[in-house]
Design an enzyme around this catalytic site. Sequence first.
Site, PDB file in Angstrom:
ATOM      1  N   HIS A  18      34.185  -4.372 -41.505  1.00 20.39           N
ATOM      2  CA  HIS A  18      34.258  -4.270 -40.294  1.00 20.39           C
ATOM      3  C   HIS A  18      34.754  -3.126 -39.754  1.00 20.39           C
ATOM      4  CE1 HIS A  18      33.044  -8.526 -39.598  1.00 20.39           C
ATOM      5  NE2 HIS A  18      31.981  -8.628 -39.169  1.00 20.39           N
ATOM      6  N   LYS A  42      26.113 -19.564 -35.444  1.00 20.10           N
ATOM      7  CA  LYS A  42      26.418 -19.530 -36.765  1.00 20.10           C
ATOM      8  C   LYS A  42      27.884 -20.488 -36.199  1.00 20.10           C
ATOM      9  CE  LYS A  42      26.411 -14.605 -38.523  1.00 20.10           C
ATOM     10  NZ  LYS A  42      27.031 -13.171 -38.264  1.00 20.10           N
ATOM     11  N   ARG A  95      24.754  -2.943 -44.500  1.00 22.32           N
ATOM     12  CA  ARG A  95      24.757  -3.647 -46.157  1.00 22.32           C
ATOM     13  C   ARG A  95      24.176  -3.525 -46.933  1.00 22.32           C
ATOM     14  NH1 ARG A  95      28.175  -8.801 -44.377  1.00 22.32           N
ATOM     15  NH2 ARG A  95      26.224  -9.243 -43.665  1.00 22.32           N
ATOM     16  N   SER A 132      32.187 -11.908 -43.093  1.00 25.45           N
ATOM     17  CA  SER A 132      32.284 -13.004 -42.321  1.00 25.45           C
ATOM     18  C   SER A 132      32.587 -14.859 -43.192  1.00 25.45           C
ATOM     19  CB  SER A 132      32.747 -13.300 -41.518  1.00 25.45           C
ATOM     20  OG  SER A 132      33.131 -11.726 -40.612  1.00 25.45           O
TER      21      SER A 132
HETATM   22  O1  PNS Z   1      28.679 -10.680 -36.365  1.00 26.25           O
HETATM   23  P1  PNS Z   1      26.746 -11.020 -35.854  1.00 26.25           P
HETATM   24  O2  PNS Z   1      27.415 -12.387 -35.583  1.00 26.25           O
HETATM   25  O3  PNS Z   1      26.077 -10.541 -36.210  1.00 26.25           O
HETATM   26  O4  PNS Z   1      27.085 -10.061 -34.397  1.00 26.25           O
HETATM   27  C1  PNS Z   1      25.764 -10.576 -33.333  1.00 26.25           C
HETATM   28  C2  PNS Z   1      25.321 -10.218 -32.017  1.00 26.25           C
HETATM   29  C3  PNS Z   1      26.912 -11.456 -31.818  1.00 26.25           C
HETATM   30  C4  PNS Z   1      26.386  -9.143 -32.796  1.00 26.25           C
HETATM   31  C5  PNS Z   1      24.764 -10.707 -31.569  1.00 26.25           C
HETATM   32  O5  PNS Z   1      24.217 -12.293 -31.828  1.00 26.25           O
HETATM   33  C6  PNS Z   1      23.653 -10.267 -30.297  1.00 26.25           C
HETATM   34  O6  PNS Z   1      24.295  -9.217 -29.907  1.00 26.25           O
HETATM   35  N1  PNS Z   1      24.789 -10.425 -29.463  1.00 26.25           N
HETATM   36  C7  PNS Z   1      24.666 -10.623 -27.772  1.00 26.25           C
HETATM   37  C8  PNS Z   1      23.847 -11.873 -26.640  1.00 26.25           C
HETATM   38  C9  PNS Z   1      22.435 -10.866 -26.581  1.00 26.25           C
HETATM   39  O7  PNS Z   1      22.567  -9.817 -25.793  1.00 26.25           O
HETATM   40  N2  PNS Z   1      20.918 -11.389 -27.047  1.00 26.25           N
HETATM   41  C10 PNS Z   1      19.667 -10.263 -26.725  1.00 26.25           C
HETATM   42  C11 PNS Z   1      19.591  -8.642 -27.723  1.00 26.25           C
HETATM   43  S1  PNS Z   1      20.010  -9.149 -29.017  1.00 26.25           S
END
Ligand code: PNS
Length: 162
Positions: A18, A42, A95, A132
């Site tokens: 990150h 998660k 990645r 993570s």
């Molecule tokens: O680190 P992660 O868990 O892969 O991050 C995922 C995250 C939090 C960025 C994703 O779940 C997200 O964008 N959540 C926000 C909710 C949202 O806007 N959803 C609709 C569009 S994807």
Amino acid sequence: MRRIAVVPGSFDPVTLGHLDVIERAAGLFDELHVLVVHNPDKSALLPISQRVSLLQLAIKDAGLPDNITVASWSMGLLVDYCLEVGASVLVKGIRSQVDVAYETPMAIVNRNLASVETVFLLPNPANAHVSSSLVRQVAALGGDITPYVPRVVAEFLQKAPV
Ligand code: PNS
């Protein structure tokens, strides 16, 4: 016009992968918001406030540029945060092909919702295996996480084992 971008994620906890993406993104935009978002898919290790604190400490400790702000968002869509702060770009680290498959639908939905574009950055290959979830697993079983996380995160998890 100021170019403002958001690096969103669970950051549970922040890893060296990150931090690498955050550093690269900070060099590409005038303002960078690192945004901690709850991911309901998660199971969480750390509370959101703790993830924010560790990100702030890790960014400071690594001497990253001061155009970086750390925040959290629980008020709705990710793009709502982007609109609130005037960000037109999301930045994600990629990645592997697995990440491409996971990120592509979200990128398309975010663009459809609010014309927010997603930029994918390729991280340092040295961090390609770091996640993570891997860190959470190794930490929970008492293994050494120091190769994968910023110093402040390793120290925090050693003091408060999970
Ligand atoms: O680190 P992660 O868990 O892969 O991050 C995922 C995250 C939090 C960025 C994703 O779940 C997200 O964008 N959540 C926000 C909710 C949202 O806007 N959803 C609709 C569009 S994807």
